[in-house]
Motif scaffolding. Structure first.
Motif, PDB file in Angstrom:
ATOM      1  N   LEU A  75       0.874  -1.410   0.086  1.00  0.00           N
ATOM      2  CA  LEU A  75       0.045   0.087   0.027  1.00  0.00           C
ATOM      3  C   LEU A  75       1.049   1.117   0.194  1.00  0.00           C
ATOM      4  O   LEU A  75       0.581   2.225  -0.874  1.00  0.00           O
ATOM      5  N   ALA A  76       2.075   1.456   0.733  1.00  0.00           N
ATOM      6  CA  ALA A  76       2.667   2.410   0.717  1.00  0.00           C
ATOM      7  C   ALA A  76       3.457   2.488  -0.738  1.00  0.00           C
ATOM      8  O   ALA A  76       3.439   3.594  -1.035  1.00  0.00           O
ATOM      9  N   GLY A  77       3.681   1.530  -1.421  1.00  0.00           N
ATOM     10  CA  GLY A  77       4.376   1.457  -2.749  1.00  0.00           C
ATOM     11  C   GLY A  77       3.109   2.141  -3.493  1.00  0.00           C
ATOM     12  O   GLY A  77       3.525   2.721  -4.342  1.00  0.00           O
ATOM     13  N   LEU A  78       1.925   1.704  -3.326  1.00  0.00           N
ATOM     14  CA  LEU A  78       0.956   2.320  -4.256  1.00  0.00           C
ATOM     15  C   LEU A  78       0.620   3.829  -3.919  1.00  0.00           C
ATOM     16  O   LEU A  78       0.680   4.567  -4.824  1.00  0.00           O
ATOM     17  N   LEU A  79       0.855   4.362  -2.564  1.00  0.00           N
ATOM     18  CA  LEU A  79       0.587   5.676  -2.520  1.00  0.00           C
ATOM     19  C   LEU A  79       1.845   6.455  -3.040  1.00  0.00           C
ATOM     20  O   LEU A  79       1.854   7.534  -3.515  1.00  0.00           O
ATOM     21  N   ASP A  80       3.113   5.724  -2.818  1.00  0.00           N
ATOM     22  CA  ASP A  80       4.310   6.270  -3.564  1.00  0.00           C
ATOM     23  C   ASP A  80       4.045   6.568  -5.028  1.00  0.00           C
ATOM     24  O   ASP A  80       4.460   7.813  -5.670  1.00  0.00           O
ATOM     25  N   ALA A  81       3.590   5.608  -5.988  1.00  0.00           N
ATOM     26  CA  ALA A  81       3.384   5.619  -7.175  1.00  0.00           C
ATOM     27  C   ALA A  81       2.332   6.707  -7.482  1.00  0.00           C
ATOM     28  O   ALA A  81       2.572   7.463  -8.575  1.00  0.00           O
ATOM     29  N   LEU A  82       1.521   7.070  -6.594  1.00  0.00           N
ATOM     30  CA  LEU A  82       0.617   8.292  -6.947  1.00  0.00           C
ATOM     31  C   LEU A  82       0.823   9.332  -6.455  1.00  0.00           C
ATOM     32  O   LEU A  82       0.286  10.326  -6.465  1.00  0.00           O
ATOM     33  N   GLY A  83       2.252   9.495  -5.777  1.00  0.00           N
ATOM     34  CA  GLY A  83       2.575  10.678  -5.411  1.00  0.00           C
ATOM     35  C   GLY A  83       1.986  11.179  -4.123  1.00  0.00           C
ATOM     36  O   GLY A  83       1.833  12.541  -3.886  1.00  0.00           O
ATOM     37  N   LEU A  84       1.257  10.279  -3.479  1.00  0.00           N
ATOM     38  CA  LEU A  84       0.610  10.842  -2.257  1.00  0.00           C
ATOM     39  C   LEU A  84       1.403  10.351  -0.975  1.00  0.00           C
ATOM     40  O   LEU A  84       1.737   9.266  -0.847  1.00  0.00           O
ATOM     41  N   GLU A  85       1.760  11.387  -0.174  1.00  0.00           N
ATOM     42  CA  GLU A  85       2.520  11.193   0.952  1.00  0.00           C
ATOM     43  C   GLU A  85       1.455  10.549   2.060  1.00  0.00           C
ATOM     44  O   GLU A  85       2.188   9.756   2.870  1.00  0.00           O
ATOM     45  N   LYS A  86       0.274  10.931   2.180  1.00  0.00           N
ATOM     46  CA  LYS A  86      -0.667  10.630   3.368  1.00  0.00           C
ATOM     47  C   LYS A  86      -1.962  10.351   2.653  1.00  0.00           C
ATOM     48  O   LYS A  86      -2.155  10.947   1.808  1.00  0.00           O
ATOM     49  N   ALA A  87      -2.872   9.434   3.489  1.00  0.00           N
ATOM     50  CA  ALA A  87      -4.064   9.206   3.188  1.00  0.00           C
ATOM     51  C   ALA A  87      -4.958   8.677   4.266  1.00  0.00           C
ATOM     52  O   ALA A  87      -4.269   8.120   5.226  1.00  0.00           O
ATOM     53  N   ALA A  88      -6.278   8.850   4.255  1.00  0.00           N
ATOM     54  CA  ALA A  88      -7.096   8.146   5.240  1.00  0.00           C
ATOM     55  C   ALA A  88      -7.396   6.757   4.757  1.00  0.00           C
ATOM     56  O   ALA A  88      -7.190   6.435   3.505  1.00  0.00           O
ATOM     57  N   ILE A  89      -7.452   5.725   5.442  1.00  0.00           N
ATOM     58  CA  ILE A  89      -7.531   4.271   5.152  1.00  0.00           C
ATOM     59  C   ILE A  89      -8.541   3.769   5.622  1.00  0.00           C
ATOM     60  O   ILE A  89      -8.876   3.806   6.997  1.00  0.00           O
ATOM     61  N   ALA A  90      -9.654   3.155   4.976  1.00  0.00           N
ATOM     62  CA  ALA A  90     -10.553   2.427   5.511  1.00  0.00           C
ATOM     63  C   ALA A  90     -10.483   0.812   5.111  1.00  0.00           C
ATOM     64  O   ALA A  90     -10.260   0.682   3.891  1.00  0.00           O
TER      65      ALA A  90
END
Ligand code: MLT
Length: 254
Positions: A75-90
């Motif tokens: 999931l961290a790799g996915l956020l990296d690929a999308l250029g997102l440092e932070k997200a809420a997670i459900a």
């Protein structure tokens, strides 16, 4: 679906809407499509990211054992690929276990947590043993074993049961046995609940036959500030059984 390469697997995902990044993680042994009814209700408020967890749906897996921390690293790799440092997670059920593992490994990258029909506790020795037994049965007889044993426990609503049964039958033996062992070996992350600083939303069906609502009530007692939304008459699939209430509760993470 789009795909990224991460941790020796291909992770498939969908992305919809705009606003606060919110990752929606499906449970076992399903895929991102369980969230279809809530996507239209959330896409004006959130940048929704819906992965297929490793092995499920269109994501690939590995034959060697892997941990919840590795699923969190996907999931961290996915956020990296999308250029997102932070997200809420459900996270729904097993997806909640991944969300908690993510919160433990990457505390600065999670802005809020929702557990949907999930729990923070680990497996009892009996449950753990049962998972290994089920994995052997699936190895021998295929995913039909899970469809037969699980689909009717997921909801009191027949259309939901039918949908999840057919979804379970589409999953691979390798994904199912891998995830069963990963769930069996996960740690109790209840202590993380008390130290978590962002908002926590607990969405749970009052007649959930797989993970009883008491598990959510226990989290609420550990963290009185958590928002507990008990859905009367709903089972293990609140996002399909009560999409409006589920979406409204998730908006707390905006
Ligand atoms: C799920 O729905 O993801 C699983 O039932 C969770 C579990 O077996 O603990």
């Amino acid at each position: 679906m789009k795909k990224i390469a991460v941790n020796n697997i291909e992770l498939a995902y969908e992305r919809h809407g705009r606003g606060t990044p919110l990752v929606l993680l499906h449970g076992f042994p399903l895929d991102h499509s369980i969230w279809a009814d809530v996507v239209p209700l959330l896409e004006n408020d959130f940048d929704l990211i819906l992965p297929d967890l490793r092995g499920f749906g269109q994501s690939t897996t590995v034959s060697s054992p892997y941990s919840m921390s590795e699923m969190a690293a996907d999931l961290a790799g996915l956020l990296d690929a999308l250029g997102l440092e932070k997200a809420a997670i459900a996270g729904h059920s097993m997806g909640g276990y991944v969300a908690l593992a993510f919160a433990k490994a990457f505390p600065d990258r999670i802005s809020g947590l929702a557990l949907v029909g999930s729990q923070a506790a680990g497996d009892t020795p009996e449950r753990k043993e049962g998972r290994y037994k089920t994995a052997s049965e699936v190895d021998a007889k295929g995913v039909q074993v899970i469809a037969d044993g699980m689909a009717d426990k997921l909801s009191v609503k027949q259309p939901v049961r039918d949908f999840v049964r057919s979804l379970i039958l589409q999953q691979s033996t390798l994904a199912v046995t891998g995830a069963l062992k990963t769930m069996a070996e996960r740690e109790d992350l209840s202590p993380l609940i008390t130290s978590f600083t962002g908002p926590i939303v607990l969405i749970h069906g009052s007649v959930d036959d797989l993970i009883p609502v008491e598990r959510a009530q226990e989290i609420k007692s550990l963290k009185p500030g958590a928002h507990l939304i008990e859905l009367s008459g709903a089972g293990h699939m609140p996002m399909m059984e009560e999409p409006s209430e589920t979406a409204a509760a998730l908006k707390i993470l905006k």
